[in-house]
Write a protein that holds these residues in place. Structure first.
Motif, short mmCIF file in Angstrom:
data_model
loop_
_atom_site.label_atom_id
_atom_site.label_comp_id
_atom_site.label_asym_id
_atom_site.label_seq_id
_atom_site.Cartn_x
_atom_site.Cartn_y
_atom_site.Cartn_z
N PRO A 171 2.48 10.99 4.59
CA PRO A 171 2.96 12.26 5.13
C PRO A 171 2.56 13.47 4.29
CG PRO A 171 4.67 10.61 5.31
CD PRO A 171 3.57 9.99 4.50
N ARG A 172 2.49 13.29 2.96
CA ARG A 172 2.06 14.40 2.12
C ARG A 172 0.59 14.73 2.37
NH1 ARG A 172 2.43 13.22 -4.11
NH2 ARG A 172 4.56 12.78 -3.43
N PHE A 173 -0.24 13.68 2.53
CA PHE A 173 -1.65 13.90 2.85
C PHE A 173 -1.78 14.58 4.21
CE2 PHE A 173 -5.40 12.24 5.14
CZ PHE A 173 -6.40 12.80 4.37
N VAL A 216 0.41 16.64 12.33
CA VAL A 216 -0.61 15.66 11.97
C VAL A 216 0.10 14.39 11.54
CG1 VAL A 216 -2.53 15.09 10.44
CG2 VAL A 216 -2.27 17.43 11.26
N THR A 217 -0.20 13.29 12.19
CA THR A 217 0.41 12.01 11.83
C THR A 217 -0.68 10.96 11.64
OG1 THR A 217 0.70 11.43 14.18
CG2 THR A 217 2.55 12.50 13.06
N MET A 218 -0.37 9.92 10.88
CA MET A 218 -1.35 8.87 10.60
C MET A 218 -0.67 7.51 10.73
SD MET A 218 -3.90 8.60 7.33
CE MET A 218 -5.11 7.28 7.23
N SER A 219 -1.35 6.57 11.36
CA SER A 219 -0.79 5.25 11.59
C SER A 219 -1.93 4.26 11.80
CB SER A 219 0.14 5.26 12.81
OG SER A 219 -0.57 5.67 13.97
N PRO A 220 -1.63 2.93 11.70
CA PRO A 220 -2.67 1.94 12.00
C PRO A 220 -3.24 2.15 13.39
CG PRO A 220 -0.82 0.90 10.91
CD PRO A 220 -0.40 2.31 11.19
N PHE A 221 -4.52 1.83 13.55
CA PHE A 221 -5.24 2.14 14.79
C PHE A 221 -4.64 1.40 15.98
CE2 PHE A 221 -8.74 1.80 17.84
CZ PHE A 221 -9.16 3.13 17.88
N ASP A 222 -4.44 2.16 17.06
CA ASP A 222 -3.90 1.62 18.30
C ASP A 222 -5.07 1.24 19.21
OD1 ASP A 222 -2.68 1.03 20.69
OD2 ASP A 222 -1.45 2.85 20.76
N ARG A 244 0.85 -1.19 0.00
CA ARG A 244 0.00 0.00 0.00
C ARG A 244 0.89 1.25 0.00
NH1 ARG A 244 -4.65 -0.94 4.36
NH2 ARG A 244 -6.06 -0.55 2.64
N PRO A 245 0.42 2.34 -0.60
CA PRO A 245 1.27 3.54 -0.74
C PRO A 245 1.33 4.36 0.55
CG PRO A 245 -0.87 3.95 -1.73
CD PRO A 245 -0.88 2.50 -1.28
N VAL A 246 1.72 3.71 1.66
CA VAL A 246 1.75 4.42 2.94
C VAL A 246 2.83 5.50 2.96
CG1 VAL A 246 0.76 2.53 4.25
CG2 VAL A 246 3.22 2.62 3.92
N HIS A 247 3.83 5.40 2.06
CA HIS A 247 4.88 6.42 2.03
C HIS A 247 4.34 7.76 1.55
CE1 HIS A 247 4.65 4.79 -2.03
NE2 HIS A 247 5.28 5.87 -2.47
N LEU A 263 -4.45 7.85 -3.07
CA LEU A 263 -3.05 8.21 -3.07
C LEU A 263 -2.19 7.30 -3.94
CD1 LEU A 263 -2.50 8.88 0.76
CD2 LEU A 263 -2.87 10.56 -1.06
N SER A 264 -2.77 6.22 -4.45
CA SER A 264 -1.99 5.25 -5.19
C SER A 264 -1.42 5.87 -6.47
CB SER A 264 -2.84 4.03 -5.55
OG SER A 264 -3.86 4.40 -6.47
N PRO A 265 -0.27 5.37 -6.94
CA PRO A 265 0.35 5.95 -8.15
C PRO A 265 -0.57 5.94 -9.35
CG PRO A 265 1.89 4.49 -7.01
CD PRO A 265 0.56 4.32 -6.34
#
Length: 288
Positions: A28-30, A59-65, A22-25, A203-205
């Motif tokens: 950060p731009r989002f 603002v940061t994004m990560s898998p749900f804790d 997945r385009p998780v890289h 966000l995918s290419p």
């Protein structure tokens, strides 16, 4: 394609399966675009209306804790999936303190989160949460279906512990800095698996060419459209003078500085000028 690596209990690094392929890289731009947009949104919701000065630090994004399940959330279900928002209580308490002019009181008393929650606080929590959820949904998909509105009378029922999300949910952490009080607080947004998939697909290419064409390659500040309304004139007449007006009557007026509004927020004052037969606004000044 990049993958998120997390440390394991044995000290070895393991891949997080929720991010594979997945385009998780690109997240950060989002998040940076979201940060800029949230600054504008909070200026409208809090700065002007409640005289508060909050700045979005990060603002940061990560898998749900799963540890966030212990927080209190406002959830919003749509045909796409579930979104949820959780505010630190001190954000709402600070906004109310700004609104009612209580900032000169004892700061410890203002931050006392053990005090009983009032109906006013509940309504503001619901209102802010809904605005934030709607904002994030529109940033993920401008064509997203309309989200349900929660009435003020349903505030208490709307705020509850979140139903544990299914695998694939993500969290957005927004760090807010209260400039006047030099304190920081957090708000969290939860995207269930379907909303997260919607974002990652965007966000995918493969989607990038159409997104670039739509945005024109310009920064967010250039793409965001804001409607300005200028109130040119306001005058008072007695009832007798008003009733005495006839077709063709003239009212002597002079144009001074005019207020410039976005919705109901007065952001600037400006001078009205004439240029080639058209009225123009110039000499913009920020309002307090």
């Amino acid at each position: 394609m990049r993958h998120r690596i997390v440390p394991s209990s044995t000290g070895l690094q393991t891949l997080d399966s929720r991010t594979l392929g997945r385009p998780v890289h690109l997240l950060p731009r989002f998040c940076e675009e979201l940060k800029l947009g949230l600054d504008v949104l909070l200026r409208t919701l809090l700065h002007r209306r409640h005289a508060a000065v909050f700045h979005v630090s990060s603002v940061t994004m990560s898998p749900f804790d799963d540890a966030l399940n212990r927080r209190r959330w406002l959830t919003c279900d749509s045909s796409v999936g579930r979104l949820a928002c959780s505010l630190d209580r001190r954000i709402v308490l600070a906004a109310l303190a700004y609104r009612f002019g209580l900032m000169n009181q004892d700061q410890a008393a203002l931050d006392d989160e053990s005090s009983r929650e009032t109906a006013t606080e509940e309504r503001l929590t619901v209102s802010l949460s809904q605005q934030l959820i709607r904002f994030v949904a529109e940033r993920i998909d401008p064509q997203c279906p309309q989200l349900p509105q929660i009435g003020a009378s349903d505030a208490q029922a709307a705020l509850r512990d979140i139903v544990p999300p299914r695998a694939g949910a993500w969290q957005i952490c927004v760090r807010l800095h209260d400039v006047q009080r030099s304190s920081s607080s957090d708000l969290f947004l939860m995207l269930d698996a379907r909303w997260a998939e919607r974002l990652l697909t965007r966000l995918s290419p493969q989607q990038a060419p159409s997104l670039r064409k739509k945005g024109g390659g310009q920064p967010l500040a250039k793409r965001m459209q804001v409607r300005l309304n200028a109130r040119l004139l306001q005058m008072e007449l007695s009832l007798g003078d008003l009733l005495g007006l006839k077709v063709g009557a003239l009212l002597p007026v002079s144009l001074g500085d005019t207020g410039v509004y976005v919705d109901d927020a007065r952001l600037f004052t400006a001078v009205v000028a004439e240029h080639r037969g058209r009225l123009c606004l110039t000499s913009f000044q920020d309002t307090d």
